[in-house]
Design a protein around this motif. Structure first.
Motif, short mmCIF file in Angstrom:
data_model
loop_
_atom_site.label_atom_id
_atom_site.label_comp_id
_atom_site.label_asym_id
_atom_site.label_seq_id
_atom_site.Cartn_x
_atom_site.Cartn_y
_atom_site.Cartn_z
N UNK A 148 -20.26 137.73 -37.61
CA UNK A 148 -20.43 138.64 -38.74
C UNK A 148 -20.25 140.10 -38.33
N UNK A 149 -20.52 140.40 -37.07
CA UNK A 149 -20.42 141.77 -36.60
C UNK A 149 -19.00 142.20 -36.29
N UNK A 150 -18.05 141.28 -36.27
CA UNK A 150 -16.66 141.63 -35.93
C UNK A 150 -15.97 142.30 -37.11
N UNK A 163 -2.30 132.85 -39.31
CA UNK A 163 -1.89 133.70 -38.19
C UNK A 163 -2.89 134.84 -37.98
N UNK A 164 -3.32 135.44 -39.10
CA UNK A 164 -4.31 136.53 -39.00
C UNK A 164 -5.64 135.98 -38.47
N UNK A 165 -6.02 134.79 -38.94
CA UNK A 165 -7.26 134.18 -38.45
C UNK A 165 -7.18 133.89 -36.95
N UNK A 166 -6.02 133.45 -36.48
CA UNK A 166 -5.84 133.19 -35.05
C UNK A 166 -6.04 134.47 -34.23
N UNK A 167 -5.49 135.58 -34.74
CA UNK A 167 -5.67 136.86 -34.04
C UNK A 167 -7.15 137.25 -34.03
N UNK A 168 -7.83 137.07 -35.15
CA UNK A 168 -9.25 137.41 -35.22
C UNK A 168 -10.07 136.57 -34.26
N UNK A 169 -9.76 135.26 -34.19
CA UNK A 169 -10.51 134.37 -33.30
C UNK A 169 -10.39 134.79 -31.84
N UNK A 170 -9.27 135.45 -31.51
CA UNK A 170 -9.05 135.91 -30.13
C UNK A 170 -9.43 137.38 -29.95
#
Length: 412
Positions: free
Chosen positions: A10-12, A264-271
């Motif tokens: 949640x803090x990201x 794709x955006x979620x993949x970047x966020x996860x990393x």
């Protein structure tokens, strides 16, 4: 483990401004490259604002070509104008994959017209004629023009027949204070061939075909959503182009492009990466292929699995553009090996159409001159997926069929 396990996530900072902009149900304020289709609908439905009956319409096009979103956009504008003019217009959207019986379709529409004090119509239990009479009464009571949208109408007709269409196209002969028209949405260009001639005659529809989006058109759609849904400068060069190109290969499916970009955006966020690059798109593509194809393969009925097994077996033997005759020979041979009664060639042709609609194969009609017409079939399953192994895991008979030896036609 200290604290709540969700606190860190949640803090990201999110790369999204509005994730809903990438949902399939999102209704944009602008529809790039669909001006012709919007105008065709508007020119027909404007009659509703004058109290006249618009023509029935059938909208055709491959999945993701904008049929539903364009219809919702036009009907939303129609309702707004109707309120402004004081002209009563009612619209109903029924997804015939979810509401797939005559009773449920009529019950759903009649229930939306209910007022305080009306007897609720149960999901089942009433005679269909009584539900239809209630619908007619409530339409007349509401007055105005009623526009019924039947999304995936071909699914309803294939499951429940065309009796409902006969009843709906007959409504204007019994309505006294109201009028009604039907808009059908279908992925199948040959859908009307399933209809009884009397139903086709009563329907007398205008046809509107939505062409598949090209790669550049999909880029424009993605650009619109990016402006609404993502922070500035989070996409590296080539990301939108790659998403659009991959979706254009999938019959021009704009929803596929939106899914690719969102994941794709979620993949970047996860990393914990601040920008999205083409590598993330490739990761998203792999996830989508697995997520979408594998569950479908597992849930196919037995005979569809055997037909698909026959196609894959011929392709592994080097054959492309496989004829329906060759598919049927291998299918019948596999059925014999597992002790299952094969279906007729006519039924197998229908199963091939269903597999094509699901996106598991590509089937195209070819003319044989005096020999009539036939289909040429190719698998559309990504090579990274072990289709036979996946089907065998959910249906042991496919594993048993795979152990057999087959006489297959080789590549010429």
């Amino acid at each position: 483990m200290d604290g709540n396990i969700f606190e860190k996530i949640l803090g990201q900072d999110s790369l999204f401004i509005d994730r809903k902009a990438f949902d399939h149900a999102f209704e944009p304020s602008n529809l790039p490259h669909r001006d012709h289709e919007v105008e065709a609908l508007v020119r027909n439905l404007v009659d509703a604002l004058n109290g006249h009956i618009p023509s029935n319409m059938l909208l055709y096009g491959v999945p993701g070509s904008g049929k539903t979103v364009v219809t919702r956009f036009v009907l939303g504008q129609l309702l707004d104008k109707g309120v402004e003019m004081g002209q009563p217009v009612q619209t109903y959207e029924i997804n015939c994959r979810n509401v797939d019986t005559k009773y449920r379709v009529v019950q759903t529409i009649a229930s939306q017209l209910a007022r305080r004090g009306d007897t609720p119509i149960p999901f089942t239990g009433w005679p269909t004629d009584r539900v239809l009479e209630t619908l007619i009464y409530r339409m007349d009571r509401a007055t105005g023009v009623h526009i019924i949208v039947l999304d995936e109408i071909d699914n309803l007709v294939s499951r429940a027949g065309d009796d409902l269409l006969y009843n709906l196209t007959s409504l204007n002969t019994v309505l006294r204070n109201a009028r009604c028209c039907i808009i059908g949405i279908s992925n199948d260009l040959h859908f009307t061939q399933q209809l009884d001639p009397r139903v086709s005659s009563r329907l007398s529809q205008e046809d509107l075909v939505f062409h598949p989006y090209g790669a550049l058109e999909i880029q424009d759609i993605l650009n619109e959503r990016v402006e609404t849904g993502l922070r500035e400068d989070v996409l590296e060069g080539g990301v939108l182009e790659l998403c659009a190109a991959l979706a254009a290969q999938e019959h021009g499916d704009a929803r596929r492009a939106l899914d690719l970009l969102r994941i794709s955006v979620q993949k970047a966020e996860q990393r914990a990466q601040a920008r999205v690059d083409p590598k993330h798109v490739r990761l998203a593509q792999s996830q989508l292929e697995y997520d979408q194809v594998t569950p479908v393969l597992k849930s196919l009925p037995l005979h569809q699995k055997v037909v698909l097994f026959a196609i894959i077996l011929n392709e592994e033997n080097g054959l492309r553009n496989i004829s329906t005759g060759e598919v049927y020979r291998t299918y019948a041979d596999a059925c014999m090996k597992i002790g299952v009664e094969p279906l007729t060639p006519r039924r197998i042709s229908s199963l091939l159409n269903e597999l094509d609609t699901l996106g598991l194969i590509m089937a195209r009609n070819v003319s044989k001159g005096r020999g009539g017409r036939s289909k040429q079939v190719n698998s559309a399953i990504p090579k990274a997926i072990d289709a036979i192994g996946t089907m065998s895991g959910s249906e042991p008979l496919i594993g048993e069929a795979a152990l057999g030896r087959y006489t297959l036609q080789g590549q010429l």
